[in-house]
Design a protein around this motif. Structure first.
Motif, mmCIF file in Angstrom:
data_model
loop_
_atom_site.group_PDB
_atom_site.id
_atom_site.type_symbol
_atom_site.label_atom_id
_atom_site.label_comp_id
_atom_site.label_asym_id
_atom_site.label_seq_id
_atom_site.Cartn_x
_atom_site.Cartn_y
_atom_site.Cartn_z
ATOM 1 N N UNK A 69 81.554 53.532 -35.634
ATOM 2 C CA UNK A 69 82.412 54.327 -36.448
ATOM 3 C C UNK A 69 83.665 53.502 -36.761
ATOM 4 N N UNK A 88 85.602 50.325 -45.271
ATOM 5 C CA UNK A 88 86.196 51.045 -46.592
ATOM 6 C C UNK A 88 87.460 50.543 -47.140
ATOM 7 N N UNK A 147 91.674 54.585 -34.579
ATOM 8 C CA UNK A 147 90.442 55.320 -34.515
ATOM 9 C C UNK A 147 89.957 55.432 -33.095
ATOM 10 N N UNK A 148 89.953 54.210 -32.466
ATOM 11 C CA UNK A 148 89.450 54.485 -30.969
ATOM 12 C C UNK A 148 89.995 55.669 -30.261
ATOM 13 N N UNK A 180 83.395 53.245 -40.754
ATOM 14 C CA UNK A 180 84.429 54.381 -41.251
ATOM 15 C C UNK A 180 85.853 53.831 -41.517
ATOM 16 N N UNK A 181 86.310 52.765 -40.759
ATOM 17 C CA UNK A 181 87.688 52.478 -40.974
ATOM 18 C C UNK A 181 87.812 51.134 -41.639
ATOM 19 N N UNK A 197 94.841 55.642 -42.041
ATOM 20 C CA UNK A 197 93.780 54.817 -42.741
ATOM 21 C C UNK A 197 94.134 54.901 -44.081
ATOM 22 N N UNK A 214 85.107 63.515 -35.518
ATOM 23 C CA UNK A 214 84.314 62.676 -34.376
ATOM 24 C C UNK A 214 84.361 63.774 -32.912
ATOM 25 N N UNK A 259 87.995 55.651 -26.834
ATOM 26 C CA UNK A 259 87.216 56.956 -27.382
ATOM 27 C C UNK A 259 86.918 57.914 -26.567
ATOM 28 N N UNK A 301 91.117 58.294 -31.351
ATOM 29 C CA UNK A 301 90.889 59.417 -32.127
ATOM 30 C C UNK A 301 89.210 60.045 -31.784
ATOM 31 N N UNK A 302 88.716 58.979 -30.949
ATOM 32 C CA UNK A 302 87.393 59.242 -30.268
ATOM 33 C C UNK A 302 86.164 58.540 -31.030
ATOM 34 N N UNK A 303 86.720 57.546 -31.902
ATOM 35 C CA UNK A 303 85.562 56.707 -32.551
ATOM 36 C C UNK A 303 84.968 55.480 -31.672
ATOM 37 N N UNK A 304 83.676 55.382 -31.698
ATOM 38 C CA UNK A 304 83.002 54.252 -30.934
ATOM 39 C C UNK A 304 83.095 53.035 -32.036
ATOM 40 N N UNK A 364 92.593 50.626 -33.349
ATOM 41 C CA UNK A 364 93.092 51.356 -31.998
ATOM 42 C C UNK A 364 93.245 52.777 -32.414
#
Lengths: 259, 360
Positions: free
Chosen positions: A177, A185, A168-169, A181-182, B93, B108, B79, A171-174, A166
């Motif tokens: 991503x 890793x 990441x979402x 990326x989250x 993260x 992004x 997003x 912050x603009x991540x699809x 959430x």
């Protein structure tokens, strides 16, 4: 802790290590010893059985096929299972138990029963899609599910998937991503575990390949065994050592990532 | 003020959301002025977090609209909404450093490398963590992690900043400090902010306006002073700050509580019995030397030291009453002493046992 107690503990550890080491290594040493015997009782030691591995084209083909199957199965498992598990956790938590049950189910069904059930599908695929041995990976995907599921489940439980995705979402991540990326890793050691377990399972698989008339590593070993016991033992030792090496990588990689 | 120049108006229009048969939001409407910080306050399950998640796009409303600066964003996914969000749980993260966390959103948003670096530096500076850029989450304290999360959320220059109980995982001292810091940073950035909390002290301390929520609806929306001193409903009065529930009789537009006449907040109440909600600071104590029994004579049973003030619990025989006094006064009445209570004639609310709450 007193000094004598520490020494005792170390001795105990050493003893356990030796006993377990002997338990695991003695049969392999015996196999290796057997594989270096000559054809007669009084013949000298020889590595013919080992050089036969390279000189038996069928065997080489089977090894390559098994390695390819292992790679395809592991990758397909990750591509299929990881996003599914993440999705279920985020959006359909009520289905978590059902997915777990389905993934663990193959463990409870004997391989022979699975093969009988899957045979018609295999025959149809051979006629209509391809008769390549790599088609086996579809069935292998089923038998690696329980092991991979457990490994990935442990990895996902160790991170707060919901909050991280959430964040990441927002912050603009699809979704792509978020996954690459989250999520990935942060559970690399679990993914490595799942992958290596799949590889180990696929390399050791015999029943499916044999009953569906494909020649993978284990089938080839059994076949070669009927012609030359030494060579089949040599291949077995090699594949066992390969599996050990994989498991070592697995445990060390896991330790390296531990926080 | 610069704040009003950069922020946008955020409007929630008749938002409804239910889960199965349970209604979480029951027609919430709320408008945040540009640059304003509104705190949604309420007990757990009152719908405040649902409201925030609908604004963030992390959940979909059954009906209603969310507007940012006059633009309808209801259909946009999370997003694409351009909101910055700080979560209750630590959300950095773990595989990235503080600086990488802050630049993640900028990447992004296709911000160039040099600009990313500069802005990450600025943001970490803003939250006072410029020396911690290369630390990983597990090398930072809880308070530091939430500050980095705030920097990360602000770095993308969001249209709206959403703070979902960001302080509740922290210990009391860090919480108070970070609370003030969030307010400073928010004013500096000038971003319209929705802050969700169940902690009334936090909401009153930080917000321009506080919205008290109950059962998916806004019970009262007003400035912190208004919410505290002129609660619109008994629920607000009891949820925000401490209250004494004292039985009384309503008549002639007043309520009589243990022989004391108190004015009413609700003017049109019918006569009859009711429970008056009296703030502890409206109760004062005097030593009772005469030992004549009376309705407001009691015995001190506990004194809680709160710093500048103390909270004194008085046993009146059939009920206990809390009084909040300056510590110097409270020290004159140690536990066991007999005291005479007096109630300041502030307008009080009358709670009629669990009927539908009055309209805000």
């Amino acid at each position: 802790m007193t000094r004598s107690r520490r020494v005792k503990l170390q001795l105990f550890r050493g003893a356990v290590f030796l006993v377990l080491g002997a338990f695991v290594l003695a049969p392999i040493a015996a196999m290796f010893e057997f594989s270096t015997r000559g054809t007669k009782v009084d013949s000298p030691r020889t590595l013919v059985a080992w050089t036969n591995i390279v000189n038996t084209p069928d065997l080489i083909d089977a090894i390559v096929a098994s390695l390819e199957l292992a790679a395809i199965t592991s990758i397909a498992m990750l591509v299929l299972l990881l996003p599914t598990m993440v999705w279920v956790r985020l959006r359909l938590p009520s289905l978590n138990r059902i997915v777990e049950f389905l993934c663990l189910l193959p463990l409870t069904i004997p391989a022979i029963a699975l093969v009988v059930g899957l045979y018609p599908i295999s025959r149809w695929m051979r006629i209509n899609v391809s008769d390549s041995i790599l088609m086996l990976s579809i069935f292998y995907l089923v038998i690696v599910l329980p092991y991979s599921y457990r490994a990935l489940d442990a990895g996902l439980s160790a991170i707060d998937v919901k909050t991280l995705s959430e964040a990441a979402r927002s912050l603009g991540a699809g979704w792509g991503t978020v996954m690459l990326r989250v999520i990935v890793p942060n559970m690399s050691s679990a993914i490595l575990n799942a992958g290596l377990l799949s590889v180990a399972v696929v390399l050791g698989e015999y029943t499916f390949a044999n009953l569906l008339n494909y020649q993978n590593l284990q089938v080839a070993i059994a076949y070669v065994g009927q012609v030359s016991a030494g060579t089949s033992i040599a291949v077995s030792v090699a594949s066992l050592l390969f599996a050990f090496a994989l498991l070592m990588i697995l445990s060390f990689a896991g330790r390296g990532r531990a926080r | 003020m610069t704040a009003a120049q950069t922020g946008v108006e955020v409007r929630l229009e008749d938002l409804r959301r239910s889960y199965g048969g349970v209604t979480a939001l029951d027609g919430l409407s709320l408008t945040l002025a540009p640059g304003e910080l509104v705190a949604l306050l309420g007990p757990s399950g009152c719908g405040k977090t649902t409201a925030m998640r609908l604004v963030a796009g992390l959940e979909e409303a059954n009906s209603g609209r969310v507007m940012f600066g006059g633009k309808d964003v209801t259909g946009l996914s999370a997003n694409k909404r351009d909101v910055g969000m700080v979560f209750q749980a630590y959300s950095l993260f773990p595989h990235m450093t503080a600086a990488q966390n802050v630049t993640f959103g900028l990447q992004l948003h296709r911000v160039g490398a040099a600009e990313r670096k500069r802005r990450a530096g600025d943001m970490l500076d803003l939250v006072g963590l410029s020396g911690f850029a290369n630390r990983y989450a597990h090398q930072l304290s809880g308070g530091q992690q939430q500050r980095v999360a705030l920097a990360r959320a602000l770095a993308i220059k969001p249209t709206v900043l959403l703070l979902d109980e960001p302080l509740s995982a922290l210990d009391a001292k860090v919480r108070a400090r970070l609370r003030d810091e969030i307010r400073r940073v928010q004013l500096e950035a000038g971003v319209t902010t929705l802050f969700v909390t169940h902690d009334q002290e936090e909401a009153l301390a930080i917000a321009d306006r506080v919205g008290v929520m109950r059962e998916g609806r806004l019970e009262q929306l007003g400035s912190p002073t208004e919410i505290y001193t002129r609660p619109a409903t008994p629920f607000v009065a009891e949820f925000v700050g401490l209250t004494n529930r004292m039985p009384g009789i309503v008549k002639f537009g007043m309520v009589e509580v243990r022989g004391t006449q108190l004015p009413l907040v609700q003017q049109d109440l019918p006569a009859g019995p009711g429970t008056a909600l009296v703030r502890p600071e409206a109760v004062s104590l005097a030593s009772d030397h005469d030992a004549v029994p009376g309705p407001l004579i009691g015995t001190v049973i506990a004194v809680a030291f709160l710093g500048a003030t103390s909270r004194v619990t008085v046993d009146l025989g059939d009920m206990t009453v809390l009084a909040q006094l300056p510590t110097s006064q409270a020290s004159e009445h140690p536990a066991g002493t007999r005291v005479r209570l007096s109630i300041r004639p502030d307008p009080v609310l009358i709670a009629r046992e669990e009927k539908a709450p009055a309209e805000p």
